[in-house]
Structures are given as structure tokens and as C-alpha cells.
Design a protein around this motif. Structure first.
Motif, PDB file in Angstrom:
ATOM      1  N   GLU A 125       7.593  -0.619   7.255  1.00  9.72           N
ATOM      2  CA  GLU A 125       6.422  -1.033   6.474  1.00  9.72           C
ATOM      3  C   GLU A 125       5.225  -0.141   6.777  1.00  9.72           C
ATOM      4  OE1 GLU A 125       4.182  -5.122   5.119  1.00  9.72           O
ATOM      5  OE2 GLU A 125       5.149  -5.078   7.086  1.00  9.72           O
ATOM      6  N   SER A 126       5.103   0.287   8.039  1.00  4.27           N
ATOM      7  CA  SER A 126       3.959   1.116   8.441  1.00  4.27           C
ATOM      8  C   SER A 126       3.976   2.486   7.789  1.00  4.27           C
ATOM      9  CB  SER A 126       3.920   1.268   9.968  1.00  4.27           C
ATOM     10  OG  SER A 126       4.917   2.177  10.429  1.00  4.27           O
ATOM     11  N   ILE A 127       5.138   2.930   7.300  1.00  5.08           N
ATOM     12  CA  ILE A 127       5.228   4.245   6.648  1.00  5.08           C
ATOM     13  C   ILE A 127       5.418   4.101   5.138  1.00  5.08           C
ATOM     14  CG2 ILE A 127       6.056   5.404   8.737  1.00  5.08           C
ATOM     15  CD1 ILE A 127       8.893   5.339   7.530  1.00  5.08           C
ATOM     16  N   GLY A 128       5.113   2.906   4.627  1.00  5.24           N
ATOM     17  CA  GLY A 128       5.137   2.718   3.185  1.00  5.24           C
ATOM     18  C   GLY A 128       6.489   2.426   2.586  1.00  5.24           C
ATOM     19  N   LEU A 129       7.431   1.956   3.402  1.00  5.75           N
ATOM     20  CA  LEU A 129       8.763   1.611   2.914  1.00  5.75           C
ATOM     21  C   LEU A 129       9.094   0.175   3.329  1.00  5.75           C
ATOM     22  CD1 LEU A 129      10.584   4.954   3.818  1.00  5.75           C
ATOM     23  CD2 LEU A 129      10.185   4.105   1.488  1.00  5.75           C
ATOM     24  N   PRO A 130       8.502  -0.813   2.661  1.00  3.91           N
ATOM     25  CA  PRO A 130       8.715  -2.222   3.045  1.00  3.91           C
ATOM     26  C   PRO A 130      10.146  -2.662   2.764  1.00  3.91           C
ATOM     27  CG  PRO A 130       7.494  -2.086   0.975  1.00  3.91           C
ATOM     28  CD  PRO A 130       7.610  -0.676   1.492  1.00  3.91           C
TER      29      PRO A 130
END
Length: 336
Positions: free
Chosen positions: A155-160
């Protein structure tokens, strides 16, 4: 051994004792060997395709090191608070990852499996769902126990992963399939999936030490520990939110090889199912009291270990060798 009920045999990454893990052959063989469920580990590519790998770092399970065109993508990252070096799924598109071959992660322990290195490719979640649907049509229904890996990190790298997983389930007709169980070491992602309307059972994975990373990321040193979650008070709270817990086998069998059913009884008293991981026959993995010599790859007294863990009353057992677990359950029925 007597069993009050038969636990589901969950093929850990497929029949990963016999074939390189998470390959199509490992999944198909697990079904042929009688597994009741298959457990994939789910991570993401850079373009949001969910792929099945033990970790997002793939140097030990693929031939990535042999691909000169990807040499410059080797890097070091902090994943769940640990520094990890190698190649990561989130740095590749699915088209790029699909060019890699898979290989045995533990060749020194499983040379027979390593003979199959290079025979398979990375699988997507959609590939496994299609296989399970085909088996169901053929009259061989097999369940899915899907593990969401490193949800806070992704989630922190934009891939939830929760959103990507829900979308793929919806597209495949699995959003509320009764064959579905979802597990994670991070309870927060399980709650997000429930809130999104994803059906199936939620099973919370716990270690016997440390704290879950989603809580560490939120609360720092004040994070609730796994040990606290395994108290009666902690189990009562979990029972209001998830259907089951999954714990390492060392919480169910002592280092002396004696079964300990106390955790199973307490969890059951709160209405929670209990899964355990991972039953393996090699001396390296069998508890010390049941090993048979110094060779780590040789099989220890795995029958005794499997029987004692199953005898605690668990509802599901993860194993790299579904055929061996099925053998133990057949023996239990024969002796009943």
C-alpha cells in the motif's frame, strides 16, 4: 491416533516438497495427491497484476539472476522493517515476469524437486483460480487459502493488495465463493476486504513472538504483540472480527515432541478455527526430539510429528507434502 474431526489438508504453495513452489505443476500435483485446499502467497507486479510467489523478492525462486537484461534492477529495500536485497516483483511488469522460469527454493534439501527447475513459469492468481474452477467442473472441488503478503508495504508504494485482490476475485466470479479463505499476518487487510464485501473466511496468521507489521507501522513500540493476541482476552477480541487463527506448529508441539492442545482448546472455546503451519518431513524442520540423524535432508520421524499435531484438534494443516498428511489421516481412520 484418534481425530475428533478431519482437518483440511492445505497444500502449502502447492505440493512444494515435490515440485518448485507456486508452479502450475505443484498446484496440479497437490490436487492429484488429495489436498483439500491450495495456499498461494499473493504479491503484485508494477502494473497491478497479482502473482504467486513466496515473497516479493524472487532471486531464490526464479532464474532472474540469469537474465542480463534485468541486472540493473537488483536493489535493496526495507520490507516490513527488514532490509532485503535482490529483485522484487513490484519492479517488473507482468509481461517481464512472465519470461522468467521458476526453480526449487531449497535445492539442498529437495534435490528431486530441483530436477524440475526451469520447467515452469510464474503463475498469476487468475491462473490458479481458473485451475480450481476447472477441477470443480470435473467434480474435484478444491478450496483456496489465499495469503496476502506485505499488505502495508505494498500500500505504501501505491499497490493496495486489498483493492487489487477484490477486483480480481470479482472479475473471476470468486468474490463470495464458499471455497475461499483469506489469510494474512496483518489483520488490517483482512478487515479491509470484509468491508469491501469480499466473502469467504478470514484467518489471521500469528507468530509466537514479535508484533504484526501493520500495528508496528501504526503504533511503533506500543504495538500489540502476537503473544498478547494469543491470550484469552486477545482471542476473544479476534473472534469478533475473524473466523480463525493460524499459528506455527511449535505452539502445538513441544521441543520434546509432545503435543500441546491448550491453544487449540482455548481458541475453539472462543469459536475460532485453528490452522497450523508447516508440516514437513525433513530433519531440518521436524522438532529436534523426532529427528533421525544429522542429515538435514533426510526424513525424520515425521509420522509421529504429523500425528501429534493433528491430534491436538486443529481444523487445518499446512504441508509441503499433502500425500504424507493424507496418509496419516487414512491411518487414523483405519485405526478408529
Amino acid at each position: 491416533m484418534r481425530v475428533s474431526h478431519e482437518p483440511v489438508v492445505i497444500a502449502h504453495r502447492g505440493a512444494s516438497g515435490h515440485r518448485p513452489e507456486h508452479g502450475a505443476d505443484a498446484y496440479r500435483l497437490a490436487i492429484d495427491l488429495g489436498a483439500g485446499a491450495i495456499e498461494p502467497d499473493i504479491v503484485s507486479t508494477s502494473d497491478g497484476i497479482l502473482v504467486l510467489r513466496h515473497e516479493n523478492e524472487i532471486s531464490s525462486t526464479t532464474d532472474i539472476e540469469d537474465h542480463a537484461e534485468f541486472a540493473d534492477r537488483r536493489t535493496t529495500k526495507s520490507v516490513d522493517g527488514e532490509m532485503v536485497a535482490g529483485w522484487f516483483t513490484e519492479d517488473f511488469t507482468w509481461a517481464e515476469l512472465s519470461t522468467l522460469s521458476i526453480r526449487e527454493r531449497l535445492p539442498e534439501l529437495r534435490p528431486a524437486s530441483a530436477l524440475h527447475d526451469g520447467e515452469g513459469r510464474i503463475q498469476r492468481l487468475t491462473d490458479l483460480l481458473s485451475l480450481l474452477d476447472s477441477e470443480a467442473v470435473a467434480g474435484h472441488p478444491v478450496a483456496l487459502v489465499a495469503e496476502i503478503k506485505h499488505a502495508t508495504y505494498f500500500e505504501s508504494i501505491g499497490l493496495p493488495l486489498d483493492e487489487l485482490f477484490a477486483a480480481e476475485l470479482q472479475a473471476a466470479g470468486w468474490i463470495d465463493d464458499p471455497r475461499l479463505t483469506i489469510e494474512s499476518f496483518e489483520q488490517s487487510v483482512l478487515m479491509k476486504l470484509k468491508a469491501a464485501g469480499v466473502g469467504g473466511r478470514s484467518v489471521y496468521l500469528l507468530e509466537d513472538e514479535g508484533a504484526p507489521f501493520d500495528l508496528v507501522a501504526r503504533d511503533g513500540t506500543a504495538a500489540t504483540t502476537y503473544a498478547e493476541q494469543l491470550t484469552d482476552e486477545g482471542l476473544a477480541r479476534l473472534a469478533a472480527e475473524v473466523e480463525g487463527v493460524s499459528v506455527p506448529k511449535r505452539l502445538l508441539i513441544t521441543k520434546y515432541g509432545r503435543p500441546d492442545a491448550s491453544l487449540v482448546r482455548r481458541a475453539h472455546a472462543h469459536g475460532l478455527e485453528v490452522f497450523t503451519w508447516t508440516l514437513r518431513p525433513e530433519n531440518k524442520f521436524v522438532v529436534k526430539a523426532l529427528r533421525t540423524g544429522p542429515d538435514k535432508a533426510a526424513f525424520g520421524d515425521w509420522r509421529a510429528e504429523f500425528e501429534r499435531v493433528i491430534g491436538t484438534g486443529v481444523d487445518g494443516i499446512f504441508t509441503d507434502y499433502p500425500d504424507l498428511a493424507v496418509e496419516i489421516l487414512h491411518r487414523a481412520h483405519a485405526n478408529a
